[in-house]
Design an enzyme around this catalytic site. Structure first.
Site, PDB file in Angstrom:
ATOM      1  N   GLU A  54      30.134  29.755  52.475  1.00 31.99           N
ATOM      2  CA  GLU A  54      30.241  31.175  52.799  1.00 31.99           C
ATOM      3  C   GLU A  54      31.287  31.815  51.894  1.00 31.99           C
ATOM      4  OE1 GLU A  54      31.791  32.023  56.833  1.00 31.99           O
ATOM      5  OE2 GLU A  54      31.577  29.880  57.170  1.00 31.99           O
ATOM      6  N   CYS A  98      29.462  29.020  58.996  1.00 37.76           N
ATOM      7  CA  CYS A  98      29.869  27.605  58.988  1.00 37.76           C
ATOM      8  C   CYS A  98      28.727  26.660  59.367  1.00 37.76           C
ATOM      9  CB  CYS A  98      31.032  27.392  59.949  1.00 37.76           C
ATOM     10  SG  CYS A  98      32.375  28.534  59.685  1.00 37.76           S
ATOM     11  N   HIS A 135      32.262  21.911  65.509  1.00 38.22           N
ATOM     12  CA  HIS A 135      32.797  22.802  64.461  1.00 38.22           C
ATOM     13  C   HIS A 135      34.227  23.155  64.873  1.00 38.22           C
ATOM     14  CE1 HIS A 135      33.570  26.010  61.740  1.00 38.22           C
ATOM     15  NE2 HIS A 135      33.674  26.895  62.718  1.00 38.22           N
TER      16      HIS A 135
HETATM   17  C1  LIG Z   1      35.679  31.356  61.481  1.00 38.27           C
HETATM   18  C2  LIG Z   1      34.817  30.264  61.899  1.00 38.27           C
HETATM   19  O1  LIG Z   1      34.954  29.145  61.449  1.00 38.27           O
HETATM   20  C3  LIG Z   1      33.739  30.543  62.886  1.00 38.27           C
HETATM   21  C4  LIG Z   1      34.280  30.358  64.274  1.00 38.27           C
HETATM   22  O2  LIG Z   1      34.480  29.260  64.717  1.00 38.27           O
HETATM   23  S1  LIG Z   1      34.624  31.774  65.203  1.00 38.27           S
HETATM   24  C5  LIG Z   1      35.691  31.197  66.525  1.00 38.27           C
HETATM   25  C6  LIG Z   1      37.100  31.044  66.019  1.00 38.27           C
HETATM   26  N1  LIG Z   1      37.565  32.257  65.364  1.00 38.27           N
HETATM   27  C7  LIG Z   1      38.309  32.207  64.265  1.00 38.27           C
HETATM   28  O3  LIG Z   1      38.655  31.159  63.769  1.00 38.27           O
HETATM   29  C8  LIG Z   1      38.651  33.547  63.647  1.00 38.27           C
HETATM   30  C9  LIG Z   1      39.885  33.485  62.804  1.00 38.27           C
HETATM   31  N2  LIG Z   1      41.092  33.286  63.610  1.00 38.27           N
HETATM   32  C10 LIG Z   1      41.718  34.299  64.249  1.00 38.27           C
HETATM   33  O4  LIG Z   1      41.310  35.456  64.179  1.00 38.27           O
HETATM   34  C11 LIG Z   1      42.994  33.947  65.000  1.00 38.27           C
HETATM   35  O5  LIG Z   1      43.506  32.754  64.470  1.00 38.27           O
HETATM   36  C12 LIG Z   1      42.799  33.831  66.534  1.00 38.27           C
HETATM   37  C13 LIG Z   1      42.286  35.185  67.067  1.00 38.27           C
HETATM   38  C14 LIG Z   1      41.803  32.755  66.872  1.00 38.27           C
HETATM   39  C15 LIG Z   1      44.141  33.518  67.186  1.00 38.27           C
HETATM   40  O6  LIG Z   1      45.105  34.385  66.627  1.00 38.27           O
HETATM   41  P1  LIG Z   1      46.368  34.985  67.383  1.00 38.27           P
HETATM   42  O7  LIG Z   1      45.931  36.125  68.197  1.00 38.27           O
HETATM   43  O8  LIG Z   1      47.420  35.232  66.364  1.00 38.27           O
HETATM   44  O9  LIG Z   1      46.842  33.782  68.244  1.00 38.27           O
HETATM   45  P2  LIG Z   1      47.119  33.723  69.821  1.00 38.27           P
HETATM   46  O10 LIG Z   1      45.807  33.859  70.554  1.00 38.27           O
HETATM   47  O11 LIG Z   1      48.201  34.651  70.184  1.00 38.27           O
HETATM   48  O12 LIG Z   1      47.649  32.233  69.910  1.00 38.27           O
HETATM   49  C16 LIG Z   1      46.782  31.163  69.657  1.00 38.27           C
HETATM   50  C17 LIG Z   1      46.969  30.131  70.761  1.00 38.27           C
HETATM   51  O13 LIG Z   1      48.308  29.631  70.671  1.00 38.27           O
HETATM   52  C18 LIG Z   1      48.949  29.723  71.949  1.00 38.27           C
HETATM   53  N3  LIG Z   1      50.382  29.931  71.686  1.00 38.27           N
HETATM   54  C19 LIG Z   1      50.977  31.034  71.195  1.00 38.27           C
HETATM   55  N4  LIG Z   1      52.305  30.807  71.081  1.00 38.27           N
HETATM   56  C20 LIG Z   1      52.538  29.547  71.507  1.00 38.27           C
HETATM   57  C21 LIG Z   1      53.719  28.728  71.623  1.00 38.27           C
HETATM   58  N5  LIG Z   1      54.923  29.186  71.286  1.00 38.27           N
HETATM   59  N6  LIG Z   1      53.572  27.477  72.101  1.00 38.27           N
HETATM   60  C22 LIG Z   1      52.357  26.987  72.455  1.00 38.27           C
HETATM   61  N7  LIG Z   1      51.211  27.730  72.367  1.00 38.27           N
HETATM   62  C23 LIG Z   1      51.301  28.990  71.890  1.00 38.27           C
HETATM   63  C24 LIG Z   1      48.273  30.905  72.610  1.00 38.27           C
HETATM   64  O14 LIG Z   1      48.443  30.863  74.011  1.00 38.27           O
HETATM   65  C25 LIG Z   1      46.829  30.696  72.169  1.00 38.27           C
HETATM   66  O15 LIG Z   1      46.243  29.675  72.943  1.00 38.27           O
HETATM   67  P3  LIG Z   1      45.115  30.025  74.047  1.00 38.27           P
HETATM   68  O16 LIG Z   1      44.028  30.775  73.320  1.00 38.27           O
HETATM   69  O17 LIG Z   1      44.676  28.690  74.537  1.00 38.27           O
HETATM   70  O18 LIG Z   1      45.791  30.874  75.052  1.00 38.27           O
END
Ligand SMILES: CC(=O)CC(=O)SCCNC(=O)CCNC(=O)[C@H](O)C(C)(C)COP(=O)(O)OP(=O)(O)OC[C@H]1O[C@@H](n2cnc3c(N)ncnc32)[C@H](O)[C@@H]1OP(=O)(O)O
Length: 447
Positions: free
Chosen positions: A83, A120, A244
């Site tokens: 991709e 993916c 995945h």
């Molecule tokens: C892209 C692909 O390959 C296709 C897919 O699979 S799509 C599904 C996955 N999506 C993606 O990968 C999209 C790209 N990623 C993102 O946009 C971001 O990384 C995300 C939205 C997934 C998370 O980003 P974020 O908002 O900055 O993180 P946030 O949700 O606050 O924290 C991540 C985790 O860490 C945890 N966390 C945060 N601070 C923490 C700390 N100090 N100690 C322990 N855990 C902590 C949060 O609770 C959260 O866990 P849960 O979801 O289990 O509650």
């Protein structure tokens, strides 16, 4: 029916790494445990300035061909799943074949080449295409090479920046395979979704939180579809369940959901009833909201039970080992999860010829696919030859300023006002050397 499946695997990681808790977290003002515990990631792999999807894919394919003693004429098909393509017309497989023809005497003139796209999921689909081509008897006894390759970069400042990665996997699909036999049964969950996409742009537009929910919904549908074409699934029937893995925290959620789904109305649900009660049934609740709240509470308790922990630690946790070290490799991600599982079996000296893997692939946009694979006699010899640990250890550890440079170098539209030197020395590998007269990318093999 002759078995068809994966006969050989080779992995190539981008040669740089970014330490997420040590280098990335402090710059974001984040607690390092957000990365190590929350997302479940330690490092991300990045491409050096002379690496891209073609060099990584060609280097993985060359490793595979050399190990399998293949010449270009022996290969009937080369499919690339990515991709991160930089060309809307000419497939990446032609660039990779061109690279390989620089180092072998023969050529791939009579091999069918293509490029597969469904985020993916495309790597799994390319394996399906190769499987169907062999099964249809159109392969003239020749195997197919499937290459998954991506530079999974996000725009600077995007929440996805923490989940970046870069690397390639090359897989040989053949009759009488050494590693795994693919099953004919498959389950799909597919819907038109706007969660993660790249409409004529290099970096994705992502609705991160929604993408997580879309992943879980499509996986549930794929699991239901898979159950409809197979006998009831019993989790203990599967040695490992590679998913995945955009980041290990995503798989933690998916595995819990899959476990709850599969144990419903089984002795496993009964065994947990004294400890955490039975699973909520929708008919028992006044409205959907109350039911969903009850499900959330059940899941929170389920994940702490010894029964669940023991399944997760055995069948899922070991599949995340490489992902933690390299980040998201998009099309390669589920394939490195499979390799992680096989490496775990090797470390444990596990006798599991004939055992099965439940493989759960996913692509945004969005579609999930689930199928089973059976471990074959030659798995151990194949997995023992992988040098991925040495590659990971040899990666150059980027400082924050160097990371910013590397990201800029790989951003197509960036008008770089400075020279960024390579961080590692190429050695026995393909490298990107610049652009040709029609704006095509050029490559050379460095001895
Ligand atoms: C892209 C692909 O390959 C296709 C897919 O699979 S799509 C599904 C996955 N999506 C993606 O990968 C999209 C790209 N990623 C993102 O946009 C971001 O990384 C995300 C939205 C997934 C998370 O980003 P974020 O908002 O900055 O993180 P946030 O949700 O606050 O924290 C991540 C985790 O860490 C945890 N966390 C945060 N601070 C923490 C700390 N100090 N100690 C322990 N855990 C902590 C949060 O609770 C959260 O866990 P849960 O979801 O289990 O509650």
């Amino acid at each position: 029916m002759t078995a068809v499946g994966i006969d050989g695997i080779e992995i190539w990681t981008g040669k740089l790494k970014l330490d997420l808790p040590g280098t990335f977290a402090p710059e974001q003002g984040d607690d390092p445990e957000k990365y190590t515990k929350g997302l479940g990631l330690t490092n991300s792999s990045f491409p050096d300035v002379y690496e891209d999807i073609v060099t990584m894919g060609a280097n993985a394919a060359k490793g595979l061909m050399d190990r399998k003693g293949l010449e270009p004429e022996d290969v009937g098909r080369i499919d690339v799943a990515t991709e991160s393509a930089f060309d809307h017309s000419k497939p990446v497989s032609t660039y990779i074949a061109g690279c390989l023809e620089q180092v072998y005497d023969g050529d791939f003139t009579h091999a069918n080449k293509g490029e597969r796209k469904f985020a993916c999921l495309a790597g799994t689909q390319a394996i399906d295409d190769a499987y169907n081509w062999i099964r249809a008897g159109r392969n003239r006894d020749r195997p197919a090479i499937v290459i998954t390759t991506d530079t999974a970069l996000y725009a600077r400042g995007d929440p996805g920046e923490a989940t970046q990665g870069a690397g390639a996997v090359a897989m040989l699909i053949d009759e009488d395979p050494s590693i795994v036999e693919l099953s004919t049964d498959q389950g799909y969950g597919s819907k038109d979704e706007t969660d993660f996409l790249k409409p004529n742009q290099q970096f994705p537009s992502v609705d991160g939180k929604r993408s997580v929910q879309v992943y879980l919904s499509r996986m549930r549908e794929a699991l239901e579809d898979y159950e409809s074409v197979t006998d009831d699934i019993a989790l203990e029937d599967f040695a490992y369940a590679p998913f995945h893995t955009p980041f290990p925290g995503m798989v933690r959620k998916a595995a819990l959901l899959a476990y709850r789904h599969v144990i419903r109305d089984t002795e496993h649900e009964d065994a947990l009833a004294d400890e955490i009660g039975r699973q909520p049934r929708e008919a028992e609740y006044e409205d959907r909201e109350a039911y969903e709240e009850a499900i959330r509470e059940y899941m929170d308790e389920l994940k702490t039970t010894e029964q669940y922990r023991s399944w997760y630690d055995t069948a899922v946790e070991p599949t995340l080992e490489l992902s933690r070290e390299v980040g998201n490799w998009y099309t390669s991600s589920v394939h490195i999860a499979r390799v992680s599982a096989l490496r775990d079996a090797l470390t444990r000296d596990r006798e599991f010829v004939g055992d099965t893997l439940l493989v759960a692939s996913y692509g945004s946009g969005a579609q999930a696919e689930i199928h089973a694979e059976t471990i074959r006699e030659g798995w151990r010899a194949e997995i023992e030859t992988l040098d991925i640990d040495a590659q990971l250890d040899a990666r150059y550890d980027l400082t924050w300023d160097e990371y910013e440079d590397v990201h800029d170098v790989h951003e197509y539209d960036m008008d770089l006002d400075r020279e960024v030197e390579e961080f590692t020395q190429p050695d026995g590998e393909f490298v990107f050397t610049g652009w040709g007269r029609m704006n095509e990318r050029k490559y050379e093999y460095v001895e």
